[in-house]
Design an enzyme around this catalytic site. Structure first.
Site, PDB file in Angstrom:
ATOM      1  N   ASP A 134       0.788  -1.240   0.000  1.00 51.47           N
ATOM      2  CA  ASP A 134       0.000   0.000   0.000  1.00 51.47           C
ATOM      3  C   ASP A 134       0.819   1.288   0.000  1.00 51.47           C
ATOM      4  OD1 ASP A 134       1.041  -0.107   2.520  1.00 51.47           O
ATOM      5  OD2 ASP A 134      -0.879  -0.343   3.560  1.00 51.47           O
ATOM      6  N   GLY A 135       2.130   1.184   0.122  1.00 48.62           N
ATOM      7  CA  GLY A 135       2.947   2.399   0.117  1.00 48.62           C
ATOM      8  C   GLY A 135       2.889   3.194   1.412  1.00 48.62           C
ATOM      9  N   ASP A 272      19.492  -4.100  -0.790  1.00 51.07           N
ATOM     10  CA  ASP A 272      18.708  -2.888  -1.073  1.00 51.07           C
ATOM     11  C   ASP A 272      18.683  -1.970   0.146  1.00 51.07           C
ATOM     12  OD1 ASP A 272      17.137  -5.282  -0.285  1.00 51.07           O
ATOM     13  OD2 ASP A 272      15.543  -3.835   0.021  1.00 51.07           O
TER      14      ASP A 272
HETATM   15  P1  AMP Z   1      12.224  -3.159   3.292  1.00 58.62           P
HETATM   16  O1  AMP Z   1      12.135  -4.539   3.866  1.00 58.62           O
HETATM   17  O2  AMP Z   1      11.503  -2.110   4.105  1.00 58.62           O
HETATM   18  O3  AMP Z   1      13.615  -2.744   2.981  1.00 58.62           O
HETATM   19  O4  AMP Z   1      11.419  -3.190   1.918  1.00 58.62           O
HETATM   20  C1  AMP Z   1      11.725  -4.053   0.859  1.00 58.62           C
HETATM   21  C2  AMP Z   1      10.961  -3.631  -0.363  1.00 58.62           C
HETATM   22  O5  AMP Z   1       9.547  -3.676  -0.113  1.00 58.62           O
HETATM   23  C3  AMP Z   1      11.246  -2.215  -0.841  1.00 58.62           C
HETATM   24  O6  AMP Z   1      11.150  -2.202  -2.241  1.00 58.62           O
HETATM   25  C4  AMP Z   1      10.122  -1.432  -0.214  1.00 58.62           C
HETATM   26  O7  AMP Z   1       9.861  -0.240  -0.903  1.00 58.62           O
HETATM   27  C5  AMP Z   1       8.965  -2.415  -0.342  1.00 58.62           C
HETATM   28  N1  AMP Z   1       7.924  -2.161   0.678  1.00 58.62           N
HETATM   29  C6  AMP Z   1       7.988  -2.412   2.002  1.00 58.62           C
HETATM   30  N2  AMP Z   1       6.848  -2.044   2.607  1.00 58.62           N
HETATM   31  C7  AMP Z   1       6.039  -1.537   1.655  1.00 58.62           C
HETATM   32  C8  AMP Z   1       4.719  -0.984   1.639  1.00 58.62           C
HETATM   33  N3  AMP Z   1       3.997  -0.888   2.749  1.00 58.62           N
HETATM   34  N4  AMP Z   1       4.236  -0.571   0.454  1.00 58.62           N
HETATM   35  C9  AMP Z   1       4.953  -0.662  -0.678  1.00 58.62           C
HETATM   36  N5  AMP Z   1       6.172  -1.171  -0.735  1.00 58.62           N
HETATM   37  C10 AMP Z   1       6.723  -1.607   0.413  1.00 58.62           C
HETATM   38 MG    MG Z   2      14.445  -1.245   2.220  1.00 58.71          MG
END
Ligand code: AMP
Ligand code: MG
Length: 520
Positions: A134-135, A272
């Site tokens: 959901d972003g 990432d």
């Molecule tokens: P992270 O584990 O927070 O580093 O996220 C890994 C990937 O998932 C990245 O591409 C984030 O942008 C995406 N992501 C994490 N949470 C969300 C969310 N609630 N909505 C959209 N993308 C997400």
């Molecule tokens: Mg991340």
């Protein structure tokens, strides 16, 4: 008035498709995307220190126009909104395109000294990289990111910063432990700030797609914008590539030693989440070591493999650098030079470890035979269930003429454990006293050295959780209190001892205090 110089969108190829829909983005590093407005933004905390560095006046930052910008409801003049495209290795496997799924950039602000501040809103709504999510971000994780970014900065640990924390007045549904119990939680947006948010994954993705032109462009851009001292040196492009990668290795090594020094566990060291500048980035299920345990991880998603536990962070950072080297070798004339540059990681890690741990233990300088004393200390801290932060502050108090184990007692989590391990600790303490005496220094010099690297106050997991519980009940005051205490983490702060307290028993196995999931 803040000036914007949005160099990334000016110099790197953008996505021609302007629809805000999940998709694969090829041949471009960024996509234009506007934040999705929220119903009732409220500025609940901000960093005075960062606002000051950015030269934003407090009355501006707290004005309706700025709050609207910090919530994602409007742009200020000069701002431009976009999300970037990157990939990554997650838990050791190539995950292909990821990208800023819940972070939207507002552009690059420049202060009067020419310092660059990339600004991005985390939780500002979907982007082309959101995949099925959901972003958005929940208030609890936003409080954790906001507080920890600023706490790390004041600890002297390289990190992205946090300018503001805005509650949205909207709810976000999360299944906190992925166990089929979704809950509607309050949402929030954090404005994160860094000189550069470029990640290892920004290079890995074009390499994985064999897109050499884009990979070269991103490398050249990053060197020119974020490593200008290298751009100016007379070198062939290939020499510059290896030299730059060597510097990334050095910065990463320094970062990891800081984490190990202060007891920080990132929790999700996917590529990432690795910054090209060696900054701590993407505060998710991170945690602080209470009782010393190299196998500890706060991340429940990683509880079985413990890939990202405290003690493995140095090895994982190296593995991540190897993935970056692999990506860069795609445009290197001689990939062996990258492999050689990787040795910088090992060298700097060893040198920085020695220096940091000599200071932690109060030695004037590191000697090779100090390693055994230091390793034995960590074995004892683990076996005795001793609080890492308390141990080092208490050790500094030890009277070298009359060492008394009682001083260390408060660092133990249980009296029983203290009694059981007292003899071993006494034996270790007398070895330590003997070692420190050989430096033949004034006591004040040693104590100052120790207290400058051994924090008194860290953002203990339970403290962050208390601030969250109160904020979720409508009282954000503890966020400000913690922010203030953590501005001076190495000082004894009269009247604020409660913020230095060891983890209380109730927090030992409580969600948020000892366990977090990636969805945090
Ligand atoms: P992270 O584990 O927070 O580093 O996220 C890994 C990937 O998932 C990245 O591409 C984030 O942008 C995406 N992501 C994490 N949470 C969300 C969310 N609630 N909505 C959209 N993308 C997400
Ligand atoms: Mg991340």
């Amino acid at each position: 008035m803040l000036h914007f110089d949005n160099r990334l969108v000016r110099e790197l190829p953008g996505d021609a498709d302007t629809r805000n829909q999940p998709r694969q983005v090829l041949g471009a590093l960024w996509s234009p995307v506007m934040p999705t407005p929220v119903v009732a933004p409220r500025l609940i905390a901000w960093s005075r220190d960062l606002a000051h560095e950015m030269e934003i006046e407090e009355r501006d930052l707290t004005s309706p126009a700025w709050i609207a910008a910090l919530a994602g409801n409007a742009l200020l003049p000069g701002m431009t909104a976009y999300a970037t495209c990157y990939g990554g290795h997650q838990f050791g496997s190539w995950a292909r395109q990821l990208g800023d799924g819940r972070a939207i950039f507002l552009g690059e602000a420049i202060n009067s000294a020419g310092q660059r501040f990339e600004m991005q809103l985390k939780g500002a709504g979907p982007t082309p990289y959101s995949r099925r999510a959901d972003g958005r971000a929940v208030l609890r994780s936003s409080i954790r990111e906001f507080l920890c970014s600023e706490a790390m900065h004041h600890l002297g640990v390289p990190t992205t910063r946090a300018l503001s924390l805005v509650s949205t007045g909207e709810t976000v549904v999360r299944d906190m432990f992925y166990d089929g119990h979704p809950v509607a939680e309050p949402g929030a947006v954090v404005c994160r700030v860094a000189p550069s948010f470029i990640r290892f994954g920004h290079f890995e993705l074009p390499a994985s797609r064999t897109d050499r032109p884009l990979l070269s462009q991103v490398v050249n851009f990053t060197i020119a914008r974020d490593f200008p001292h290298l751009a100016a040196l007379p070198m062939t492009p290939d020499e510059r590539l290896a030299r730059w990668f060597g510097e990334v290795c050095e910065r990463t090594a320094r970062l990891i030693v800081h984490w190990m020094r202060v007891g920080f566990v990132h929790g999700v060291m996917n590529t990432d989440n690795m910054s090209i500048l060696g900054l701590t980035i993407d505060y998710g299920p991170y945690g602080w070591v209470d009782d010393f345990d190299p196998a500890w991880t706060p991340n429940t998603t990683d509880a079985d493999g413990r890939r990202y536990c405290f003690g493995r962070q140095p090895a994982i950072a190296r593995w991540n650098l190897e993935q970056l080297a692999g990506a860069l070798s795609f445009i290197a004339a001689d990939p062996d030079e990258l492999a050689q540059a990787l040795a910088r990681y090992d060298e700097v890690l060893t040198a920085e470890f020695s220096q940091a741990f000599a200071a932690k233990f109060g030695f004037a300088a590191w000697r090779p035979d100090d390693a055994a004393l230091v390793e034995d200390a960590f074995t004892l801290l683990h076996e005795g269930e001793v609080d890492m932060t308390w141990f080092f502050r208490r050790l500094a108090w030890t009277d070298l003429q009359a060492p008394d184990l009682a001083i260390l007692k408060d660092a133990f989590y249980s009296e029983k454990s203290f009694d059981e391990h007292a003899a071993d600790f006494a034996a270790w303490l007398s070895r330590w006293v003997g070692r420190v005496l050989t430096d033949n220094e004034p006591v004040g010099v040693r104590v100052a050295r120790m207290n400058a690297v051994n924090p008194r106050y860290v953002l203990r997991n339970y403290l962050a959780q208390q601030a969250i519980d109160r904020a979720e009940r409508g009282d954000p005051e503890m966020i400000g209190e913690l922010l203030e205490v953590l501005r001076h983490p190495y000082d004894e702060q009269a009247g604020r001892e409660a913020f230095a307290a060891k983890r209380p028993e109730w927090a030992r196995h409580k969600a948020g205090c000892s366990m977090l999931s990636c969805s945090s």
